[in-house]
Design a protein around this motif. Structure first.
Motif, PDB file in Angstrom:
ATOM      1  N   SER A 172       6.573  -6.563   1.016  1.00  0.00           N
ATOM      2  CA  SER A 172       6.466  -5.278   0.328  1.00  0.00           C
ATOM      3  C   SER A 172       5.004  -4.936   0.110  1.00  0.00           C
ATOM      4  CB  SER A 172       7.203  -5.303  -1.016  1.00  0.00           C
ATOM      5  OG  SER A 172       6.580  -6.230  -1.885  1.00  0.00           O
ATOM      6  N   ILE A 173       4.737  -3.669  -0.077  1.00  0.00           N
ATOM      7  CA  ILE A 173       3.381  -3.192  -0.339  1.00  0.00           C
ATOM      8  C   ILE A 173       3.367  -2.444  -1.661  1.00  0.00           C
ATOM      9  CG2 ILE A 173       3.769  -1.068   1.003  1.00  0.00           C
ATOM     10  CD1 ILE A 173       0.745  -1.137   1.703  1.00  0.00           C
ATOM     11  N   LYS A 174       2.290  -2.630  -2.391  1.00  0.00           N
ATOM     12  CA  LYS A 174       2.104  -1.951  -3.664  1.00  0.00           C
ATOM     13  C   LYS A 174       0.708  -1.322  -3.654  1.00  0.00           C
ATOM     14  CE  LYS A 174       2.037  -2.780  -8.673  1.00  0.00           C
ATOM     15  NZ  LYS A 174       2.180  -3.816  -9.708  1.00  0.00           N
ATOM     16  N   LEU A 175       0.657  -0.032  -3.816  1.00  0.00           N
ATOM     17  CA  LEU A 175      -0.610   0.695  -3.790  1.00  0.00           C
ATOM     18  C   LEU A 175      -0.728   1.491  -5.080  1.00  0.00           C
ATOM     19  CD1 LEU A 175      -2.034   2.613  -0.738  1.00  0.00           C
ATOM     20  CD2 LEU A 175      -2.218   3.548  -3.021  1.00  0.00           C
ATOM     21  N   GLU A 176      -1.756   1.204  -5.849  1.00  0.00           N
ATOM     22  CA  GLU A 176      -1.902   1.824  -7.165  1.00  0.00           C
ATOM     23  C   GLU A 176      -3.332   2.293  -7.401  1.00  0.00           C
ATOM     24  OE1 GLU A 176      -1.154  -0.813 -10.369  1.00  0.00           O
ATOM     25  OE2 GLU A 176      -1.081   0.776 -11.871  1.00  0.00           O
TER      26      GLU A 176
ATOM     27  N   CYS B 267      -0.013  -6.980  -0.986  1.00  0.00           N
ATOM     28  CA  CYS B 267       1.072  -7.325  -0.065  1.00  0.00           C
ATOM     29  C   CYS B 267       1.750  -8.586  -0.601  1.00  0.00           C
ATOM     30  CB  CYS B 267       0.528  -7.602   1.339  1.00  0.00           C
ATOM     31  SG  CYS B 267      -0.334  -6.205   2.101  1.00  0.00           S
ATOM     32  N   VAL B 268       3.064  -8.527  -0.779  1.00  0.00           N
ATOM     33  CA  VAL B 268       3.797  -9.645  -1.378  1.00  0.00           C
ATOM     34  C   VAL B 268       4.988 -10.011  -0.496  1.00  0.00           C
ATOM     35  CG1 VAL B 268       5.053 -10.460  -3.397  1.00  0.00           C
ATOM     36  CG2 VAL B 268       3.124  -8.888  -3.681  1.00  0.00           C
TER      37      VAL B 268
ATOM     38  N   ALA C 292       3.285   3.395  -6.216  1.00  0.00           N
ATOM     39  CA  ALA C 292       4.232   3.426  -5.109  1.00  0.00           C
ATOM     40  C   ALA C 292       4.539   2.004  -4.678  1.00  0.00           C
ATOM     41  CB  ALA C 292       3.632   4.216  -3.944  1.00  0.00           C
ATOM     42  N   THR C 293       5.803   1.632  -4.764  1.00  0.00           N
ATOM     43  CA  THR C 293       6.205   0.279  -4.397  1.00  0.00           C
ATOM     44  C   THR C 293       7.421   0.355  -3.489  1.00  0.00           C
ATOM     45  OG1 THR C 293       5.451  -0.501  -6.541  1.00  0.00           O
ATOM     46  CG2 THR C 293       6.844  -1.995  -5.254  1.00  0.00           C
ATOM     47  N   THR C 294       7.368  -0.233  -2.335  1.00  0.00           N
ATOM     48  CA  THR C 294       8.511  -0.240  -1.438  1.00  0.00           C
ATOM     49  C   THR C 294       8.761  -1.650  -0.947  1.00  0.00           C
ATOM     50  OG1 THR C 294       7.147   0.159   0.491  1.00  0.00           O
ATOM     51  CG2 THR C 294       7.984   2.097  -0.634  1.00  0.00           C
ATOM     52  N   VAL C 295      10.006  -1.955  -0.724  1.00  0.00           N
ATOM     53  CA  VAL C 295      10.382  -3.273  -0.227  1.00  0.00           C
ATOM     54  C   VAL C 295      11.168  -3.087   1.054  1.00  0.00           C
ATOM     55  CG1 VAL C 295      11.630  -5.403  -0.706  1.00  0.00           C
ATOM     56  CG2 VAL C 295      10.463  -4.176  -2.564  1.00  0.00           C
TER      57      VAL C 295
END
Length: 240
Positions: free
Chosen positions: A21-25, A40-41, A13-16
């Protein structure tokens, strides 16, 4: 169990949203079999400086990074083996915060929730603004199955050890039989009281029986002696 494995390793799941943005895998993990990777980017190229990046879980903060250090808000995860965190805000274009939790230390209830990244940064107009990423919900499944399996294994081992001692005993980690220690205490108390009492009673009975036998012997002897004294012998005839 089929639901557990559907897209577990492929669901990313990646949202901007705006500047971060947050990426949770993955966003669906199986307890004890899957680890957790959250990043967190910073994405906004118009920012001229970054002051903080926070990782938030539901209503609580987990960890943050500043220009000076990485700070833990979830103290239970701090310095825990299997948990690593990296981050940097020295360069706005490459600012990030990453948290990794291995499968051996994933917590069923504590680590579930809605994750979100929060950025505090300086804009081109020299204003400090706060940005938030979209929230991603982490679900953890398989906890009950894993717990039941551990309990079953423990029961099996406990039964085997008891059988080697000459008896079989059922035990589980979730149930402790408190009656056995109580029964043991009662048995010890019973023995402590009853053994001296029965010994005393037995001794008294033995004394009474011996006294009665002795008394009977002396009474019989006295009776016989008295009869012999009353007998007279005259002219070859006994006269009583």
């Amino acid at each position: 169990m089929a639901i557990v494995f559907i897209s577990v390793w492929t669901l990313i799941a990646t949202t901007v949203l705006a500047s971060i943005s947050i990426k949770l895998e993955p966003s669906l993990i199986e307890f004890g079999k899957s680890g957790l990777d959250i990043s967190c980017v910073v994405n906004d190229t118009n920012l001229i400086g970054t002051t903080h990046i926070y990782l938030k879980r539901s209503e609580s903060y987990v960890v943050s990074v500043t220009i000076f250090k990485i700070a833990w808000q979830d103290k239970a995860l701090e310095n825990k083996t299997g948990v690593t965190v990296n981050g940097s805000i020295n360069n706005t274009m490459t600012s990030y915060l990453r948290l990794e939790i291995s499968k051996t230390v994933v917590r069923y209830r504590e680590d579930m929730g809605s994750y979100q990244c929060i950025l505090s940064a300086v804009t081109a107009s020299h204003e400090i603004k706060r940005y938030q990423s979209q929230s991603i919900v982490l679900n953890i499944t398989g906890f009950l199955e894993s717990t039941t399996k551990r309990l079953s294994t423990s029961n099996h081992k406990s039964t085997e050890v008891s059988a080697q001692n000459g008896y079989q005993e059922n035990s589980t980690e979730s149930f402790i039989n408190t009656d056995k220690p109580l029964q043991k205490k009662r048995l010890v108390l019973y023995r402590t009281i009853m053994i001296p009492i029965t010994t005393i009673i037995s001794g008294m009975l033995a004394f009474i029986v011996a006294r009665e036998l002795r008394l009977h012997y002396f009474v019989s002897k006295a009776t016989t002696t008295a009869k012999n004294h009353r007998k007279k012998y005259t002219n070859g005839v006994y006269i009583v």
